[in-house]
Write a protein that holds these residues in place. Structure first.
Motif, PDB file in Angstrom:
ATOM      1  N   ILE A 130       0.919  -1.367   0.272  1.00 24.03           N
ATOM      2  CA  ILE A 130       0.182   0.389   0.193  1.00 24.03           C
ATOM      3  C   ILE A 130       0.863   1.555   0.021  1.00 24.03           C
ATOM      4  N   SER A 131       2.243   0.984  -0.372  1.00 24.58           N
ATOM      5  CA  SER A 131       3.398   2.228  -0.136  1.00 24.58           C
ATOM      6  C   SER A 131       2.537   3.380  -0.854  1.00 24.58           C
TER       7      SER A 131
ATOM      8  N   PHE B  10       0.226  10.283   3.336  1.00 26.73           N
ATOM      9  CA  PHE B  10       0.988  10.661   4.270  1.00 26.73           C
ATOM     10  C   PHE B  10       2.320  10.799   3.438  1.00 26.73           C
ATOM     11  N   PRO B  11       2.803  11.755   2.764  1.00 25.70           N
ATOM     12  CA  PRO B  11       4.025  12.048   1.917  1.00 25.70           C
ATOM     13  C   PRO B  11       5.428  12.602   3.077  1.00 25.70           C
TER      14      PRO B  11
ATOM     15  N   PRO C 189       7.368   1.129   9.972  1.00 21.19           N
ATOM     16  CA  PRO C 189       6.678   0.152  10.118  1.00 21.19           C
ATOM     17  C   PRO C 189       4.910   0.699  10.224  1.00 21.19           C
ATOM     18  N   ALA C 190       4.760   2.322  10.600  1.00 27.85           N
ATOM     19  CA  ALA C 190       3.326   2.800  10.418  1.00 27.85           C
ATOM     20  C   ALA C 190       2.126   2.096   9.324  1.00 27.85           C
ATOM     21  N   HIS C 191       2.876   2.414   8.990  1.00 30.22           N
ATOM     22  CA  HIS C 191       2.128   1.992   7.493  1.00 30.22           C
ATOM     23  C   HIS C 191       1.192   0.693   7.467  1.00 30.22           C
TER      24      HIS C 191
ATOM     25  N   MET D  61      -2.917   0.283   8.221  1.00 36.43           N
ATOM     26  CA  MET D  61      -3.802  -1.032   7.244  1.00 36.43           C
ATOM     27  C   MET D  61      -4.435  -1.267   8.075  1.00 36.43           C
ATOM     28  N   MET D  62      -3.502  -2.351   9.174  1.00 41.37           N
ATOM     29  CA  MET D  62      -4.241  -2.659   9.856  1.00 41.37           C
ATOM     30  C   MET D  62      -5.705  -2.094  10.524  1.00 41.37           C
ATOM     31  N   ASN D  63      -5.090  -1.200  11.262  1.00 36.10           N
ATOM     32  CA  ASN D  63      -5.800  -0.135  12.195  1.00 36.10           C
ATOM     33  C   ASN D  63      -7.456  -0.151  11.301  1.00 36.10           C
ATOM     34  N   LEU D  64      -7.306   0.364   9.986  1.00 36.74           N
ATOM     35  CA  LEU D  64      -8.801   0.500   9.253  1.00 36.74           C
ATOM     36  C   LEU D  64      -9.375  -0.760   8.658  1.00 36.74           C
TER      37      LEU D  64
END
Length: 410
Positions: free
Chosen positions: A79-80, A87-88, A95-97, A101-104
């Motif tokens: 998803i990068s 999120f530029p 690792p926040a990416h 994604m998992m949170n959403l």
């Protein structure tokens, strides 16, 4: 800063309203009810934090396994392209990416208990690249607004409440709710994009949003073909299979990489426990403020005023009966749930107000609760424009819910 003024407003407004009721209406019990609310909400805040401790410990342990085993990194690469646009300012290898994604994804599936720890983990990871540790970064604001917009694909809990309240067709709010929550998310995304100068019409962004729109459309079509029992079973099975598959894939990849899975879990679990403790004061602060405002009768005063204005303008005010749920939802999930149930109990689960209240409940998320907990967990004091953008998303969801409900139920 905005949250500070809102918090003060709740207490001052509650005091003024209660004083009026004491002096001019002879309500000698009002201040007792307010004080009882402070104790009750303080207890509730602690109990929520205590209950969240186990969930945070589990999921932050699982997230640590995913980080060390490379699963989170693999998802981040998928998803990068999309997240680089949204999120530029976030490092490409953050690792926040994966956590975002998992949170959403968990929010879309209605997995609140799983979404919260993932969201807190994402906030902590974004905080590591935040140049000002007390000021919300652009990435953190975008993430918060996407959370507060409350995009939900499978609103099973709301349909369960409708069934318990005697609705003839508990699933009849399914499509209106999904339409409303989608507009809320889209409005929040556009609002933050304007503040941050993000080109939301970028071809990559449009490609991902188009795919998401097609996916949501497919899900809506599929579930709309099922009856209540089949829908509940299918959604529960899908949610649980997807969630446990994530756990297994994290453990499997870590084991393949010869990572000590157990030690990795313990390391992450310790972080989860400490995070849960840090949340307690922030959670109690916001819940007590909401409790005293509600106990003072402030919500009743607000509703009467709004209904009077709508009627004076010559518009239909039927939707005002359900408005307490919409106004409470940004403040408290449990409070909004109580308002929704009260509306169905008062007007009937199959009434226009009852159905609209349920649509309100699923259209947005608890903006102030999420901001207080997520920013509080990482020590953010300056929320910048997170609250205005979150409220724009809430307003879009509320307006969409009203329009769609008139189309479907009026």
């Amino acid at each position: 800063m905005v949250l500070n003024y809102i918090w003060i407003f709740f207490f001052v407004a509650a005091f003024v309203i209660a004083l009026y009721r004491l002096l001019f209406e002879g309500d000698t019990a009002i201040f007792g009810e307010i004080m009882t609310a402070t104790f009750d909400m303080s207890k509730t805040g602690f109990e929520i934090s205590l209950g969240l401790t186990g969930v945070l410990t589990l999921w932050m342990g699982i997230m640590k396994i995913g980080e060390q085993g490379g699963a989170v990194g693999a998802m981040s690469r998928v998803i990068s392209p999309f997240f680089r646009r949204l999120f530029p300012d976030l490092p490409k290898d953050s690792p926040a990416h994966g956590s975002i994604m998992m949170n959403l994804a968990a929010n879309m599936l209605g997995l609140d208990n799983a979404a919260t720890p993932m969201g807190l983990k994402a906030m902590q990871q974004m905080q590591e690249s935040n140049p000002d540790r007390e000021k919300a970064s652009n990435a953190q604001i975008m993430f918060l607004v996407l959370n507060t917009s409350g995009l939900t694909i499978v609103p099973v809990s709301i349909m369960v409440y409708r069934a318990q309240m005697g609705a003839a067709n508990p699933t009849d709010i399914f499509i209106p709710l999904l339409i409303s929550t989608y507009f809320s998310t889209l409005a929040g995304l556009i609002a933050v994009s304007v503040y941050q100068g993000i080109k939301w019409w970028d071809k990559v962004v449009l490609a991902y949003l188009g795919s998401l729109t097609a996916f949501i459309g497919g899900v809506i079509w599929y579930f709309s073909t099922l009856d209540k029992e089949a829908l509940t079973v299918a959604s529960n099975v899908a949610s649980n299979v997807i969630l446990f598959s994530i756990i297994i894939s994290f453990i499997g990849m870590a084991a393949w990489q010869r990572i000590n899975v157990y030690d990795a879990f313990i390391e992450g679990a310790k972080e989860g426990f400490s995070t849960a403790v840090k949340i307690i004061p922030y959670l109690i602060a916001i819940l007590v403020a909401i409790g005293v405002f509600r106990a003072s009768g402030g919500m009743d005063v607000l509703m009467d005023g709004i209904a009077g204005m709508i009627n004076a303008l010559g518009f239909n005010a039927d939707w005002v009966d359900a408005l307490p749920t919409a106004l409470m939802k940004p403040l408290s999930g449990s409070g909004a749930r109580g308002m929704m149930i009260d509306t169905m109990n008062t007007f009937g689960a199959d009434s226009f107000a009852g159905r609209l209240a349920c649509t309100f409940q699923g259209a947005t998320d608890t903006t102030f609760y999420i901001i207080a907990v997520y920013f509080g967990a990482v020590g953010i004091r300056n929320t910048r424009y997170a609250i205005p953008c979150g409220l724009i998303a809430d307003a879009a969801g509320i307006i969409a819910a009203i329009v769609v409900s008139y189309l479907f139920f009026a």
